[in-house]
Enzyme design. Structure first.
Site, PDB file in Angstrom:
ATOM      1  N   SER A  64       0.612  -1.299  -0.109  1.00  0.00           N
ATOM      2  CA  SER A  64      -0.062  -0.089  -0.205  1.00  0.00           C
ATOM      3  C   SER A  64       0.956   1.225  -0.039  1.00  0.00           C
ATOM      4  O   SER A  64       1.525   1.574  -1.153  1.00  0.00           O
ATOM      5  CB  SER A  64      -0.947  -0.257   1.197  1.00  0.00           C
ATOM      6  OG  SER A  64      -1.881   1.031   1.069  1.00  0.00           O
ATOM      7  N   ASP A 276      -3.693   6.664  -2.814  1.00  0.00           N
ATOM      8  CA  ASP A 276      -2.127   5.829  -2.195  1.00  0.00           C
ATOM      9  C   ASP A 276      -1.983   4.835  -3.078  1.00  0.00           C
ATOM     10  O   ASP A 276      -2.696   4.439  -4.171  1.00  0.00           O
ATOM     11  CB  ASP A 276      -2.293   5.618  -0.735  1.00  0.00           C
ATOM     12  CG  ASP A 276      -3.346   4.207  -0.504  1.00  0.00           C
ATOM     13  OD1 ASP A 276      -3.974   3.979  -1.498  1.00  0.00           O
ATOM     14  OD2 ASP A 276      -3.032   3.465   0.411  1.00  0.00           O
ATOM     15  N   THR A 500       2.461  -0.930  10.218  1.00  0.00           N
ATOM     16  CA  THR A 500       2.826  -1.224   8.784  1.00  0.00           C
ATOM     17  C   THR A 500       4.445  -0.596   8.539  1.00  0.00           C
ATOM     18  O   THR A 500       4.759  -1.107   7.401  1.00  0.00           O
ATOM     19  CB  THR A 500       2.056  -0.364   7.841  1.00  0.00           C
ATOM     20  OG1 THR A 500       2.348   1.125   8.250  1.00  0.00           O
ATOM     21  CG2 THR A 500       0.591  -0.732   8.002  1.00  0.00           C
ATOM     22  N   ARG A 505       4.763   6.245  15.665  1.00  0.00           N
ATOM     23  CA  ARG A 505       4.103   7.578  15.254  1.00  0.00           C
ATOM     24  C   ARG A 505       3.889   8.565  16.299  1.00  0.00           C
ATOM     25  O   ARG A 505       3.650   8.050  17.248  1.00  0.00           O
ATOM     26  CB  ARG A 505       3.047   7.172  14.326  1.00  0.00           C
ATOM     27  CG  ARG A 505       2.963   6.239  13.157  1.00  0.00           C
ATOM     28  CD  ARG A 505       1.887   6.200  12.239  1.00  0.00           C
ATOM     29  NE  ARG A 505       2.050   5.259  11.291  1.00  0.00           N
ATOM     30  CZ  ARG A 505       2.830   5.286  10.025  1.00  0.00           C
ATOM     31  NH1 ARG A 505       3.569   6.313   9.937  1.00  0.00           N
ATOM     32  NH2 ARG A 505       2.787   4.215   9.209  1.00  0.00           N
TER      33      ARG A 505
HETATM   34  C1  G16 Z   1      -2.766   0.660   6.463  1.00  0.00           C
HETATM   35  C2  G16 Z   1      -4.380   0.418   7.294  1.00  0.00           C
HETATM   36  C3  G16 Z   1      -4.675   1.858   7.763  1.00  0.00           C
HETATM   37  C4  G16 Z   1      -3.804   2.441   8.569  1.00  0.00           C
HETATM   38  C5  G16 Z   1      -2.530   2.471   7.958  1.00  0.00           C
HETATM   39  C6  G16 Z   1      -1.522   3.177   8.726  1.00  0.00           C
HETATM   40  O1  G16 Z   1      -3.273   1.502   5.411  1.00  0.00           O
HETATM   41  O2  G16 Z   1      -5.265  -0.362   6.363  1.00  0.00           O
HETATM   42  O3  G16 Z   1      -5.985   1.383   8.618  1.00  0.00           O
HETATM   43  O4  G16 Z   1      -4.340   3.608   9.151  1.00  0.00           O
HETATM   44  O5  G16 Z   1      -2.158   1.263   7.365  1.00  0.00           O
HETATM   45  O6  G16 Z   1      -1.250   2.018   9.775  1.00  0.00           O
HETATM   46  P1  G16 Z   1      -0.080   2.237  10.946  1.00  0.00           P
HETATM   47  O7  G16 Z   1      -0.236   3.592  11.555  1.00  0.00           O
HETATM   48  O8  G16 Z   1      -0.306   1.143  12.022  1.00  0.00           O
HETATM   49  O9  G16 Z   1       1.220   2.150  10.081  1.00  0.00           O
HETATM   50  P2  G16 Z   1      -2.491   1.261   4.024  1.00  0.00           P
HETATM   51  O10 G16 Z   1      -3.083   2.360   3.036  1.00  0.00           O
HETATM   52  O11 G16 Z   1      -0.957   1.355   4.163  1.00  0.00           O
HETATM   53  O12 G16 Z   1      -3.228  -0.173   3.941  1.00  0.00           O
END
Ligand code: G16
EC number: 5.4.2.3
Length: 540
Positions: A64, A276, A500, A505
């Site tokens: 993503s 994104d 992720t 953060r």
């Molecule tokens: C993913 C999740 C989202 C989340 C984001 C950031 O988004 O689907 O719900 O807000 O990661 O998550 P974190 O702050 O835990 O890194 P995406 O668009 O990267 O799939």
């Protein structure tokens, strides 16, 4: 189960020794070169999940919003939802065991989850445009086939499109046809129907500039645009022909840096948006006549949508319950506006679509959006039935409003947040209400805010509670944050480990941008000092 074949194939997808990965906010994510074994093993797990649920399961290969060098994988449950939490644990366990334990763990999962190994299994696979994705999705296929599962490889898709396919297949195509044309037709038809009702449809303003983050969204919009071009013309930027995926562009970049993406030609007051890398998030923005950048994030998207839905319900005279679900990142003024001006109940969950999605299912109409632009609107079975009935039975203006509700229901992806479908809903609402992007932006003013990332040796040393608004560990961190927050007016701050990326953060709000920047910096420093920061110290 052919245990010898599993052992043989598993050795061809060997796990790098010592590598431990966690099924995070949206599956596994790390450098692509570390993921071959995880992909193979998620192919195995998808087969077990499919046998257990007697349903089609999805496997999406994507990281993503992460940089192009990363990759990732997530499983999609029967109704197009994120994988159930107990299976996330199996996924983490399976991804981390050594080769020699593979057979035992597969049998353990099978026993714990009462999997009937004789049951057929079917898995659908999709991938984003990363250079590593094709080979990694082949590793998923290897895992599926070695356990005797059948599969369909959709090739390159947006993440929400694969969620849609899974949902369609498990509802015997009642929700829609499980093909890419089925997706385009269903959503475009609802959008064109909706915009027909707008008095200004066809006006030259119905042009939208879209930054596609150099990702899959560009390919899919190009395929789809002719289905809806009579109502909206889209002008694509960062379409992947030159730039790098998510690099200095895309929804995550725009939201976290609060500035326009590179590679986009913005004229003053033009309506623009960014997807994104896998097209599951969207944020809007514009530049005013003085060159100031204005971001319209997931919070303002949720506000626009819920106010429109409320108006339509009022018009049809139906009192279906509406709730809005946000996370700790929601701007304080958005929550205040929703609660105090719009009188809509607002709930806060942990970050991650899976948490918001489940909360939103508690309402007749559940609007959920993360501030980063990931969200959708869910309609209960009762709400769907009621709306369809009203659209048939009512007359005149009431019927028109009920028809709009019906089209909006058909337009929102019921499986997950979807940048393409959200964009079409937003464009329809702006057209129907005759709103400019500036008028939309003026609904309320965001409290100035700043997000930062801090590198630490082990981000799991930070644990949180209260929907991630309070840090429980390491000792002393929350007290330090409380002390810093007191120094600023209208302020709030929290920290949480990302699920992720390998970072912590930091989020801060305060009465001025300078104060928000300064508070975010001071909190970052506290994280660096108390949670084992590594590399360069945070800089003011
Ligand atoms: C993913 C999740 C989202 C989340 C984001 C950031 O988004 O689907 O719900 O807000 O990661 O998550 P974190 O702050 O835990 O890194 P995406 O668009 O990267 O799939």
């Amino acid at each position: 189960m052919d245990l010898d074949a599993i052992t043989k194939y598993s050795a061809l997808h060997a796990k790098p020794s010592g590598l431990i990965l966690q099924y995070g906010t949206a599956g596994f994510r790390t450098k692509a070169e570390h993921l071959d074994h995880v992909m193979f093993r998620m192919g195995l797990l998808a087969v077990l999940r499919s046998k257990q649920t007697k349903s089609t399961i999805g496997v999406m290969v994507t990281a993503s919003h992460n940089p192009e060098e990363d990759n990732g994988v997530k499983l999609i449950d029967p109704l197009g939802e994120m994988l159930a939490p107990s299976w996330e644990e199996h996924a983490t366990c399976l991804a981390n065991i050594e080769e020699q334990d593979m057979q035992r763990v597969l049998i353990d999962i099978g026993e714990k989850e009462a999997v009937n190994f004789q049951q057929d299994a079917f898995v659908v696979i999709g991938r984003d445009t990363r250079p590593s994705s094709e080979k990694l999705s082949q590793s998923v296929i290897d895992g599926v086939t070695v356990l005797g599962g059948q599969f369909h490889d959709y090739g390159m898709l947006t993440t929400p499109q694969l969620h849609y396919m899974v949902y369609c297949r498990n509802t015997s195509d009642q929700y829609g046809k499980a093909t890419i044309e089925g997706y385009y037709q269903k959503h475009s038809k609802a959008f064109v129907e909706l915009t027909k009702q707008a008095s200004c449809s066809g006006d030259e303003n119905r042009t939208l500039k879209i930054d596609c983050a150099n990702g899959i969204g560009a390919l899919k919009l190009r395929e789809m645009e002719h289905y809806f071009s009579q109502s909206l013309s889209v002008h694509l930027f960062n379409d992947g022909t030159k730039g790098k995926l998510n690099h200095l562009c895309g929804a995550d970049f725009v939201k976290s840096h609060q500035k326009p993406p590179e590679g986009m030609e913005m004229k003053s007051n033009e309506r623009c948006c960014s997807f994104d890398g896998d097209a599951d998030r969207i944020v809007y923005y514009y530049q005013d006549a003085d060159g100031h950048f204005h971001l319209i994030d997931g919070d303002k998207i949720a506000t626009l949508i819920s106010s429109f839905l409320k108006e339509l319900l009022l018009e049809v005279g139906e009192s279906l319950s509406i709730g809005v679900v946000q996370t700790a990142y929601a701007n304080g003024n958005s929550t205040r506006y929703l609660e105090e001006v719009m009188k809509v109940p607002v709930y806060c969950t942990k970050t991650g679509v899976k948490h918001l999605h489940h909360k939103a299912q508690e309402f007749d109409i559940g609007v959920y959006f993360e501030a980063n632009g990931h969200g959708t609107v869910l309609f209960s079975k009762f709400a769907e039935m009621k709306i369809r009935q009203l659209a048939k039975e009512l007359e005149d203006n009431k019927r028109k409003a009920a028809k709009m509700l019906e089209n909006i229901f058909d337009l929102f992806n019921q499986a997950t947040g979807d940048a393409i479908s959200d964009m079409l809903v937003i464009e329809a609402i702006l057209a129907l209400k005759g709103l400019t992007v500036q008028q939309w932006d003026a609904l309320y003013t965001d409290i100035p805010n700043r997000q930062l990332k801090v590198k630490v040796a082990d981000r799991q040393v930070i644990s949180t509670t209260d929907a991630e608004r309070q840090a429980v560990t390491p000792p002393g961190l929350q007290e330090a944050i409380n002390g810093l927050v007191k120094k600023y007016r209208l302020s709030r701050a929290f920290v949480r480990p990302s699920g992720t990326e390998d970072v912590v953060r930091v989020y801060a709000e305060a009465d001025s941008q300078e104060s928000a920047n300064s508070l975010a910096y001071e909190v970052s420093l506290a994280v660096f000092q108390l949670a084992g920061g590594i590399g360069e110290r945070p800089q003011p």
